[in-house]
Design an enzyme around this catalytic site. Structure first.
Site, PDB file in Angstrom:
ATOM      1  N   LYS A  52       0.840  -1.210   0.000  1.00 24.37           N
ATOM      2  CA  LYS A  52       0.000   0.000   0.000  1.00 24.37           C
ATOM      3  C   LYS A  52       0.869   1.253   0.000  1.00 24.37           C
ATOM      4  O   LYS A  52       0.583   2.224  -0.695  1.00 24.37           O
ATOM      5  CB  LYS A  52      -0.941  -0.021   1.213  1.00 24.37           C
ATOM      6  CG  LYS A  52      -2.079  -1.011   1.023  1.00 24.37           C
ATOM      7  CD  LYS A  52      -2.821  -1.336   2.297  1.00 24.37           C
ATOM      8  CE  LYS A  52      -3.799  -2.489   2.015  1.00 24.37           C
ATOM      9  NZ  LYS A  52      -4.448  -3.009   3.219  1.00 24.37           N
ATOM     10  N   GLN A  96      -5.004  -1.833   9.531  1.00 24.21           N
ATOM     11  CA  GLN A  96      -4.821  -3.156   8.927  1.00 24.21           C
ATOM     12  C   GLN A  96      -5.363  -4.239   9.871  1.00 24.21           C
ATOM     13  O   GLN A  96      -5.024  -4.261  11.049  1.00 24.21           O
ATOM     14  CB  GLN A  96      -3.327  -3.377   8.641  1.00 24.21           C
ATOM     15  CG  GLN A  96      -3.012  -4.650   7.909  1.00 24.21           C
ATOM     16  CD  GLN A  96      -3.550  -4.675   6.476  1.00 24.21           C
ATOM     17  OE1 GLN A  96      -3.416  -3.710   5.732  1.00 24.21           O
ATOM     18  NE2 GLN A  96      -4.175  -5.774   6.092  1.00 24.21           N
ATOM     19  N   ASP A 119     -11.583   2.373   3.689  1.00 23.12           N
ATOM     20  CA  ASP A 119     -11.873   0.939   3.536  1.00 23.12           C
ATOM     21  C   ASP A 119     -13.376   0.691   3.382  1.00 23.12           C
ATOM     22  O   ASP A 119     -13.796  -0.381   2.963  1.00 23.12           O
ATOM     23  CB  ASP A 119     -11.372   0.174   4.777  1.00 23.12           C
ATOM     24  CG  ASP A 119     -10.120  -0.628   4.495  1.00 23.12           C
ATOM     25  OD1 ASP A 119      -9.843  -0.885   3.309  1.00 23.12           O
ATOM     26  OD2 ASP A 119      -9.441  -1.003   5.464  1.00 23.12           O
TER      27      ASP A 119
END
Ligand code: NDP
Length: 284
Positions: A52, A96, A119
């Site tokens: 990322k 995460q 997200d």
């Protein structure tokens, strides 16, 4: 033979567009910024986070990584999320997963500002998607929709069968197909006669996590097959949830694994971060 829907090529095209958008925004004095929070030493998570970060750098997006130790207290993580929520340099926050067991994952995801939730996992954003007024679409299903669009697949009136009902893939992709006026069936482990249901589909979206479970002869002649599954078999080989060789003989178009949906997820994360940064300019 089926047309191959090339996720790598589509992702590369969209990343070029994102980089141009980031540059455009910089001219207005705003650099799109993403904060990634990693708690603990999970090897796969470390790999995802560094992918990322690299993707952000390539697109010109400012990225900060917060690496916390595996024994981090929930309160400490919540305090960091709160700081990031108020940081004007940061337009997207990604925590995460998975998180260590002393931390309540839901509590942390709900602490992220819904307006920085790139997200798309915050219940507010899940709700916005389900009423047809999304702010952030979750990245993997969003990637699936972009691939369908790029491949010229019209969903209106079509029978879409989604196999798998997870909160991160199956359910949101079903909602997104519904928004595109498809007739959607959402299957799971208790579905009766799964082969029979899949055989009805004009578009099959597989998100199960079982190697090659969906057989070639379940696919209707001319159907489009999107395989979200990523399963490691043996030492190195990756396969999807669909028997690719068998399904390719019947499908009109199909995504490979690897090189299909996989590259789209991070791409849509970058896209969401850029969109969030654009909105911050609009409200200034
Ligand atoms: P989950 O394990 O959260 O969900 C799997 C779903 O499949 C569940 O709804 C389960 O049903 C259903 N299922 C399991 N077995 C069967 C069966 N025999 N018949 C029908 N349905 C079944 O998986 P995810 O959604 O997180 O991931 C799915 C796949 O997609 C994985 O391979 C994962 O690696 C991949 N993935 C890829 C991404 C990418 O490309 N970037 C991102 C995210 C995931 P039930 O609810 O009844 O248990």
């Amino acid at each position: 033979m089926a047309q191959i829907i090339d996720g790598k090529a589509i992702a590369a095209k969209i990343r070029t567009e994102i980089a141009a958008g980031v540059l455009e925004l910089k001219k207005k004095g705003v650099t799109a910024g993403l904060a990634v929070v990693l708690v603990g030493e999970d090897q796969a998570s470390r790999v995802y986070v560094s992918m990322k970060e690299k993707a952000c750098n390539d697109a010109g997006i400012f990225s900060v990584e917060h690496k916390l130790s595996a024994d981090t207290a929930e309160a400490e993580l919540l305090a960091l999320v709160d700081r990031l929520n108020h940081d004007p340099m940061i337009h997207g926050i990604l925590v995460q997963l998975p998180l260590p067991s002393q931390i309540d994952t839901e509590k942390v995801l709900e602490a992220i500002s819904p307006f920085k939730d790139v997200d798309g996992f915050h219940p507010y954003n899940v709700g916005r998607l389900s009423i047809g007024k999304p702010i952030f679409l979750p990245c993997t299903p969003y990637g699936v929709m972009v691939m369908l669009k790029e491949a010229g697949v019209e969903l209106k009136g079509k029978e879409v069968v989604v196999v798998g009902r997870s909160n991160i893939v199956g359910k949101p992709v079903a909602m997104m197909c519904l928004a595109e006026h498809a007739t959607v069936t959402l299957c799971h482990s208790r579905t009766r006669d799964l082969p029979g249901v899949v055989r009805r589909a004009d578009v099959v979206i597989a998100a199960v996590g079982r190697p090659e479970m969906i057989k070639g002869d379940w696919i209707k002649e001319g159907a489009v097959v999107i395989d979200v599954g990523i399963n490691r078999v043996g030492d190195k080989k990756l396969v999807g949830d669909v028997d690719y060789a068998g399904a390719s003989l019947r499908a009109s178009a199909i995504t490979p694994v690897p090189g299909g949906v996989g590259p789209m997820t991070i791409t849509m994360l970058l896209y969401n971060t850029l969109e969030s940064a654009r909105r911050s300019v609009a409200v200034v």
